[in-house]
Design a protein around this motif. Sequence first.
Motif, PDB file in Angstrom:
ATOM      1  N   VAL A  14      -3.008   3.449  -1.994  1.00  0.00           N
ATOM      2  CA  VAL A  14      -2.469   2.144  -2.402  1.00  0.00           C
ATOM      3  C   VAL A  14      -0.939   2.184  -2.411  1.00  0.00           C
ATOM      4  O   VAL A  14      -0.283   1.248  -1.949  1.00  0.00           O
ATOM      5  CB  VAL A  14      -3.035   1.718  -3.778  1.00  0.00           C
ATOM      6  N   GLU A  15      -0.368   3.288  -2.905  1.00  0.00           N
ATOM      7  CA  GLU A  15       1.096   3.432  -2.887  1.00  0.00           C
ATOM      8  C   GLU A  15       1.619   3.388  -1.452  1.00  0.00           C
ATOM      9  O   GLU A  15       2.639   2.753  -1.177  1.00  0.00           O
ATOM     10  CB  GLU A  15       1.509   4.743  -3.563  1.00  0.00           C
ATOM     11  N   LEU A  16       0.935   4.058  -0.534  1.00  0.00           N
ATOM     12  CA  LEU A  16       1.338   4.041   0.874  1.00  0.00           C
ATOM     13  C   LEU A  16       1.267   2.613   1.418  1.00  0.00           C
ATOM     14  O   LEU A  16       2.202   2.146   2.071  1.00  0.00           O
ATOM     15  CB  LEU A  16       0.448   4.967   1.707  1.00  0.00           C
ATOM     16  N   ILE A  17       0.178   1.916   1.151  1.00  0.00           N
ATOM     17  CA  ILE A  17       0.018   0.539   1.621  1.00  0.00           C
ATOM     18  C   ILE A  17       1.164  -0.332   1.122  1.00  0.00           C
ATOM     19  O   ILE A  17       1.782  -1.064   1.888  1.00  0.00           O
ATOM     20  CB  ILE A  17      -1.357  -0.027   1.197  1.00  0.00           C
ATOM     21  N   HIS A  18       1.468  -0.237  -0.160  1.00  0.00           N
ATOM     22  CA  HIS A  18       2.561  -1.046  -0.717  1.00  0.00           C
ATOM     23  C   HIS A  18       3.912  -0.659  -0.123  1.00  0.00           C
ATOM     24  O   HIS A  18       4.774  -1.515   0.069  1.00  0.00           O
ATOM     25  CB  HIS A  18       2.589  -0.948  -2.240  1.00  0.00           C
ATOM     26  N   SER A  19       4.103   0.619   0.198  1.00  0.00           N
ATOM     27  CA  SER A  19       5.384   1.052   0.769  1.00  0.00           C
ATOM     28  C   SER A  19       5.587   0.482   2.176  1.00  0.00           C
ATOM     29  O   SER A  19       6.719   0.398   2.649  1.00  0.00           O
ATOM     30  CB  SER A  19       5.474   2.581   0.803  1.00  0.00           C
ATOM     31  N   LEU A  20       4.503   0.097   2.835  1.00  0.00           N
ATOM     32  CA  LEU A  20       4.584  -0.437   4.192  1.00  0.00           C
ATOM     33  C   LEU A  20       4.793  -1.952   4.229  1.00  0.00           C
ATOM     34  O   LEU A  20       5.068  -2.508   5.297  1.00  0.00           O
ATOM     35  CB  LEU A  20       3.314  -0.079   4.965  1.00  0.00           C
ATOM     36  N   GLU A  21       4.665  -2.619   3.080  1.00  0.00           N
ATOM     37  CA  GLU A  21       4.868  -4.066   3.039  1.00  0.00           C
ATOM     38  C   GLU A  21       6.328  -4.390   3.331  1.00  0.00           C
ATOM     39  O   GLU A  21       7.229  -3.747   2.795  1.00  0.00           O
ATOM     40  CB  GLU A  21       4.522  -4.624   1.661  1.00  0.00           C
ATOM     41  N   ILE A  22       6.559  -5.396   4.138  1.00  0.00           N
ATOM     42  CA  ILE A  22       7.924  -5.789   4.472  1.00  0.00           C
ATOM     43  C   ILE A  22       8.538  -6.630   3.361  1.00  0.00           C
ATOM     44  O   ILE A  22       9.670  -6.404   2.964  1.00  0.00           O
ATOM     45  CB  ILE A  22       7.959  -6.516   5.834  1.00  0.00           C
ATOM     46  N   ASN A  23       7.797  -7.580   2.842  1.00  0.00           N
ATOM     47  CA  ASN A  23       8.266  -8.423   1.741  1.00  0.00           C
ATOM     48  C   ASN A  23       7.185  -8.497   0.678  1.00  0.00           C
ATOM     49  O   ASN A  23       6.436  -9.478   0.629  1.00  0.00           O
ATOM     50  CB  ASN A  23       8.597  -9.837   2.236  1.00  0.00           C
ATOM     51  N   PRO A  24       7.087  -7.490  -0.199  1.00  0.00           N
ATOM     52  CA  PRO A  24       6.053  -7.523  -1.237  1.00  0.00           C
ATOM     53  C   PRO A  24       6.179  -8.781  -2.100  1.00  0.00           C
ATOM     54  O   PRO A  24       7.283  -9.257  -2.364  1.00  0.00           O
ATOM     55  CB  PRO A  24       6.326  -6.274  -2.065  1.00  0.00           C
ATOM     56  N   LEU A  25       5.042  -9.294  -2.525  1.00  0.00           N
ATOM     57  CA  LEU A  25       5.014 -10.496  -3.343  1.00  0.00           C
ATOM     58  C   LEU A  25       4.820 -10.129  -4.814  1.00  0.00           C
ATOM     59  O   LEU A  25       4.589  -8.971  -5.145  1.00  0.00           O
ATOM     60  CB  LEU A  25       3.917 -11.432  -2.832  1.00  0.00           C
ATOM     61  N   PHE A  57      -7.849   2.248   9.880  1.00  0.00           N
ATOM     62  CA  PHE A  57      -6.522   2.205  10.485  1.00  0.00           C
ATOM     63  C   PHE A  57      -5.866   0.864  10.200  1.00  0.00           C
ATOM     64  O   PHE A  57      -6.446  -0.192  10.485  1.00  0.00           O
ATOM     65  CB  PHE A  57      -6.612   2.432  11.997  1.00  0.00           C
ATOM     66  N   LEU A  58      -4.673   0.919   9.617  1.00  0.00           N
ATOM     67  CA  LEU A  58      -3.861  -0.287   9.483  1.00  0.00           C
ATOM     68  C   LEU A  58      -3.319  -0.585  10.873  1.00  0.00           C
ATOM     69  O   LEU A  58      -2.706   0.290  11.497  1.00  0.00           O
ATOM     70  CB  LEU A  58      -2.702  -0.063   8.515  1.00  0.00           C
ATOM     71  N   ILE A  59      -3.551  -1.799  11.373  1.00  0.00           N
ATOM     72  CA  ILE A  59      -3.130  -2.103  12.751  1.00  0.00           C
ATOM     73  C   ILE A  59      -2.195  -3.308  12.843  1.00  0.00           C
ATOM     74  O   ILE A  59      -1.581  -3.527  13.879  1.00  0.00           O
ATOM     75  CB  ILE A  59      -4.339  -2.296  13.685  1.00  0.00           C
ATOM     76  N   ILE A 123      -1.894   3.224  11.542  1.00  0.00           N
ATOM     77  CA  ILE A 123      -1.687   4.166  10.445  1.00  0.00           C
ATOM     78  C   ILE A 123      -3.039   4.475   9.820  1.00  0.00           C
ATOM     79  O   ILE A 123      -3.723   3.577   9.321  1.00  0.00           O
ATOM     80  CB  ILE A 123      -0.718   3.585   9.397  1.00  0.00           C
ATOM     81  N   LYS A 124      -3.423   5.752   9.867  1.00  0.00           N
ATOM     82  CA  LYS A 124      -4.720   6.169   9.340  1.00  0.00           C
ATOM     83  C   LYS A 124      -4.667   6.298   7.831  1.00  0.00           C
ATOM     84  O   LYS A 124      -3.751   6.922   7.280  1.00  0.00           O
ATOM     85  CB  LYS A 124      -5.154   7.494   9.956  1.00  0.00           C
ATOM     86  N   ILE A 125      -5.656   5.709   7.171  1.00  0.00           N
ATOM     87  CA  ILE A 125      -5.845   5.880   5.736  1.00  0.00           C
ATOM     88  C   ILE A 125      -7.327   6.193   5.509  1.00  0.00           C
ATOM     89  O   ILE A 125      -8.163   5.969   6.381  1.00  0.00           O
ATOM     90  CB  ILE A 125      -5.391   4.640   4.925  1.00  0.00           C
TER      91      ILE A 125
END
Length: 152
Positions: A14-25, A57-59, A123-125
Amino acid sequence: MLSYEGIFFDNKTVELIHSLEINPLAKVNDEIHCTFKYHPNKVEIFNDIVGQTFEVFLIGYGNDGKNSGFSISFSDRLLPYYINYDEQNPSVLKVPHITASLAKDAVASDTKNLNFSPLEKPIKIIGKFGYWIKDENREYVSYEPYSLNKRR
């Protein structure tokens, strides 16, 4: 009651996913997951894979100011289990996705409507197939087989 089933992600992912957000809400989604079926009926409960881990995979990434999320892909082995059909068009599957964050007045189910831009590379998760359970007093993820005969 089993509310939905899908692949859920641990805190590190989850931390990785949030770090990849361009403009977190403003609002972080309650439990980061990819829904495979909302309110499954008896034959749509997949106890044969519950608790198993899978590569995802995040695509793609999308953000419209209300919803922020990622489109995902997964192995062919999971395709028969992904039965998350669009309510407006029941013959069409929703784009598999993860809601990462939301505006205060947004709903996570609208993430399916984002225009996902492809990521430079997938990105593999790793996630685990489970059930989101809503009981009278609590809500939680379960990785145990589910029985409709459970007392409520």
